[in-house]
Design a protein around this motif. Structure first.
Motif, PDB file in Angstrom:
ATOM      1  N   GLN A 369      42.022  17.776 -65.375  1.00  0.00           N
ATOM      2  CA  GLN A 369      42.549  17.854 -66.730  1.00  0.00           C
ATOM      3  C   GLN A 369      44.048  18.141 -66.599  1.00  0.00           C
ATOM      4  N   GLU A 370      44.872  17.455 -67.407  1.00  0.00           N
ATOM      5  CA  GLU A 370      46.333  17.623 -67.298  1.00  0.00           C
ATOM      6  C   GLU A 370      46.721  19.081 -67.507  1.00  0.00           C
ATOM      7  N   ASN A 371      47.853  19.472 -66.904  1.00  0.00           N
ATOM      8  CA  ASN A 371      48.360  20.826 -67.111  1.00  0.00           C
ATOM      9  C   ASN A 371      47.438  21.902 -66.577  1.00  0.00           C
ATOM     10  N   SER A 372      46.738  21.632 -65.511  1.00  0.00           N
ATOM     11  CA  SER A 372      45.819  22.657 -64.994  1.00  0.00           C
ATOM     12  C   SER A 372      46.160  22.957 -63.539  1.00  0.00           C
ATOM     13  N   GLN A 373      45.322  23.729 -62.913  1.00  0.00           N
ATOM     14  CA  GLN A 373      45.604  24.109 -61.524  1.00  0.00           C
ATOM     15  C   GLN A 373      44.555  23.530 -60.577  1.00  0.00           C
ATOM     16  N   ILE A 374      45.061  23.083 -59.430  1.00  0.00           N
ATOM     17  CA  ILE A 374      44.138  22.612 -58.389  1.00  0.00           C
ATOM     18  C   ILE A 374      44.185  23.652 -57.265  1.00  0.00           C
ATOM     19  N   THR A 375      43.014  24.103 -56.850  1.00  0.00           N
ATOM     20  CA  THR A 375      43.007  25.125 -55.802  1.00  0.00           C
ATOM     21  C   THR A 375      42.369  24.563 -54.538  1.00  0.00           C
ATOM     22  N   ILE A 376      43.061  24.762 -53.424  1.00  0.00           N
ATOM     23  CA  ILE A 376      42.486  24.390 -52.121  1.00  0.00           C
ATOM     24  C   ILE A 376      42.264  25.700 -51.370  1.00  0.00           C
ATOM     25  N   GLU A 377      40.992  26.003 -51.110  1.00  0.00           N
ATOM     26  CA  GLU A 377      40.676  27.293 -50.498  1.00  0.00           C
ATOM     27  C   GLU A 377      40.132  27.077 -49.086  1.00  0.00           C
ATOM     28  N   LEU A 378      40.711  27.787 -48.116  1.00  0.00           N
ATOM     29  CA  LEU A 378      40.272  27.628 -46.716  1.00  0.00           C
ATOM     30  C   LEU A 378      39.630  28.907 -46.218  1.00  0.00           C
ATOM     31  N   LYS A 379      38.572  28.757 -45.476  1.00  0.00           N
ATOM     32  CA  LYS A 379      37.863  29.942 -44.978  1.00  0.00           C
ATOM     33  C   LYS A 379      37.054  29.552 -43.740  1.00  0.00           C
TER      34      LYS A 379
END
Ligand SMILES: Nc1ncnc2c1ncn2[C@@H]1O[C@H](COP(=O)(O)OP(=O)(O)OP(=O)(O)O)[C@@H](O)[C@H]1O
Ligand SMILES: [Mg+2]
Length: 474
Positions: A369-379
């Motif tokens: 969705q426009e204007n949102s956040q993309i999170t890349i999580e590493l573990k």
């Protein structure tokens, strides 16, 4: 009490001992009778002498009768498979002992033969059980006399002694089996559907055993489940059909515009510019598609390629986010990378791992969705969650979760996302460009690395693609 009825002095009553003593004394009895009749001996003396002879016969016959009886019991005990080695007999009569020794050596010979045979049978059965395809042995009437493990897994554990026509109803198969059993053919091969077994398509080979083979088995049947191979073949032809269709669509658009430009819109400058833009778009799509198709085919060919690069996932994520920075910016998306613990380098193919992340982060940017956040999580995680029908590596792994906000993907769509050319209708309607091959490529690479890919989607949290890649390959 009962014992004294059954045996006298250790000799069974049903033995021939008494008869033998009496028969042996008959000539002397007749002699004494004659001597008494002709007054040569008094009746009392004759009787006493006769009794003495009977006692003498009893004593001389006793040992041999007794030992013969012992020998008979011993042979019976061997026949009843009692442990003979434990109580081997010793006899005093030479003949009886020789007989016992002969019996012992025959017994030893057959015991060792039986042991070898048993060991051979066990190892034959073990070999048959290791074969991946089901095998059955039939007798002359079509009853199952033997089967391997694969056959029992396929047809059930209780198949021994059942007739083959109680397991299969397909006429052509049963007719071929009959042909073999009646000696009308030496071997038959055919393909048939088995409605009793999930309608699997089976290739079967039925062979008559050679006449010199001993035992009850007359014929051997082997089965090969070709359903998987056929569905693979179908998938391949579907793939070719899909690929050609996807290429034909932009081609016909381009060719239509060329026609228009050559005729009706020949002198229309505005129309020409607009058409050329569309043609550029279509050729871009075609080259994207060809690029993806080539990637897929390269990957399929490199299935056995050794994975030996030391891949730094920070570097990969940096490269990917840099490359997609403008795309994210254009949709006002903020890409955040969270490293929850120290991530080790992993063993894999550097370029292929770039491609997985490129495709998945690209999707996140395209469908967020426009204007949102993309999170890349590493573990790092202790192990990769098991996936059905998939071989995942054991041991430590890195988990990369890519989340974007957007419409929840329903269950049916979730299950189909990694299929080749599959695109959700909503995104086609929104005219978001794509070939539907990105996730298929990512999945293929993850499979090659013996990792796993899971997708979850909720209205509140959006969609998360989680990639598991093993730290080591062995
Ligand atoms: N992050 C996501 N959020 C929502 N839907 C997604 C997401 N990723 C993929 N999809 C859906 O899955 C479909 C298949 O994705 P895939 O990456 O295989 O193809 P594509 O993005 O359409 O084309 P390509 O990646 O080849 O350019 C997409 O068309 C889209 O409908
Ligand atoms: Mg994609």
């Amino acid at each position: 009490m009962q014992h004294s009825i059954k045996s006298i002095m250790g000799i069974d009553r049903d033995s021939q001992f008494a008869t033998r003593v009496i028969i042996l004394s008959i000539p002397s009895a007749m002699l004494f009778i004659a001597l008494t009749i002709f007054d040569q001996l008094s009746p009392l003396l004759s009787f006493i002498c006769y009794i003495v002879i009977i006692i003498f016969n009893m004593f001389s016959l006793f040992p041999i009768s007794y030992e013969l009886q012992t020998l008979r019991k011993y042979i019976y005990s061997l026949a009843n498979e009692q442990d003979a080695a434990q109580n081997q007999i010793r006899l005093s009569e030479k003949d009886a002992q020789e007989l016992a020794d002969a019996v012992n050596s025959i017994h030893r010979f057959w015991t060792s033969k039986a042991d070898t045979l048993e060991a051979q049978t066990i190892s034959d059965a073990a070999v048959l059980d290791t074969l991946p395809d089901p095998i059955l042995m039939l007798d002359l009437e079509g009853n199952i006399t033997g089967s391997n493990l694969a056959a029992r897994n396929f047809l059930g554990t209780d198949i021994t002694n059942r007739n083959i026509d109680t397991l299969f109803s397909t006429n052509i198969f049963i007719a071929s089996v009959e042909k073999i059993l009646k000696g009308k053919s030496a071997s038959e091969s055919l393909v048939f559907h088995a409605p009793e077994y999930h309608n699997r398509r089976i290739y079967t080979h039925i062979t008559k055993l050679p006449w010199f083979s001993k035992g009850r088995a007359t014929a051997v049947i082997s089965f090969y489940d070709i359903s998987k191979a056929l569905s693979l073949e179908k998938m391949q032809s579907d793939f070719v059909a899909n690929a050609s269709h996807e290429l034909r669509t932009p081609l016909s658009v381009i060719s239509g515009f060329i026609d228009t430009l050559q005729t009706t819109a020949k002198d229309d400058d505005d129309a020409r510019d607009a058409f050329l833009d569309i043609m550029r778009e279509q050729t871009d799509y075609m080259s994207m598609l060809i690029e993806d198709l080539l990637s897929l085919s390269r990957l399929e060919m490199a299935q056995d390629k050794e994975l030996k690069d030391k891949v730094d996932l920070h570097e990969v994520i940096d490269d990917v986010t840099q490359a997609l920075k403008i795309k994210a910016f254009n949709r006002s998306l903020n890409v955040v990378v969270n490293e929850l613990n120290r991530i080790p380098k992993i063993i894999g193919d550097n370029q292929q791992i770039h491609q997985i992340l490129q495709n998945i982060v690209d999707n996140a940017i395209k469908y967020a969705q426009e204007n949102s956040q993309i999170t890349i999580e590493l573990k790092t995680v202790e192990e990769i969650p098991a996936a059905s029908g998939q071989n995942v590596a054991q041991g430590k792994a890195v988990r990369i979760a890519v989340n974007n906000k957007g419409v929840k993907i329903d269950k049916e769509n979730l299950a189909r996302l990694t299929e080749k050319f599959y695109r959700m209708q909503i995104h086609k309607d929104m005219k978001i460009k794509g070939t539907g091959l990105g996730l298929a490529i990512a999945k293929q690479i993850i499979l090659h690395h013996r990792g796993n890919l899971t997708v979850t989607s909720t209205t509140y949290n959006g969609t998360t693609f989680t990639i598991y890649l093993p730290v080591k390959q062995k």
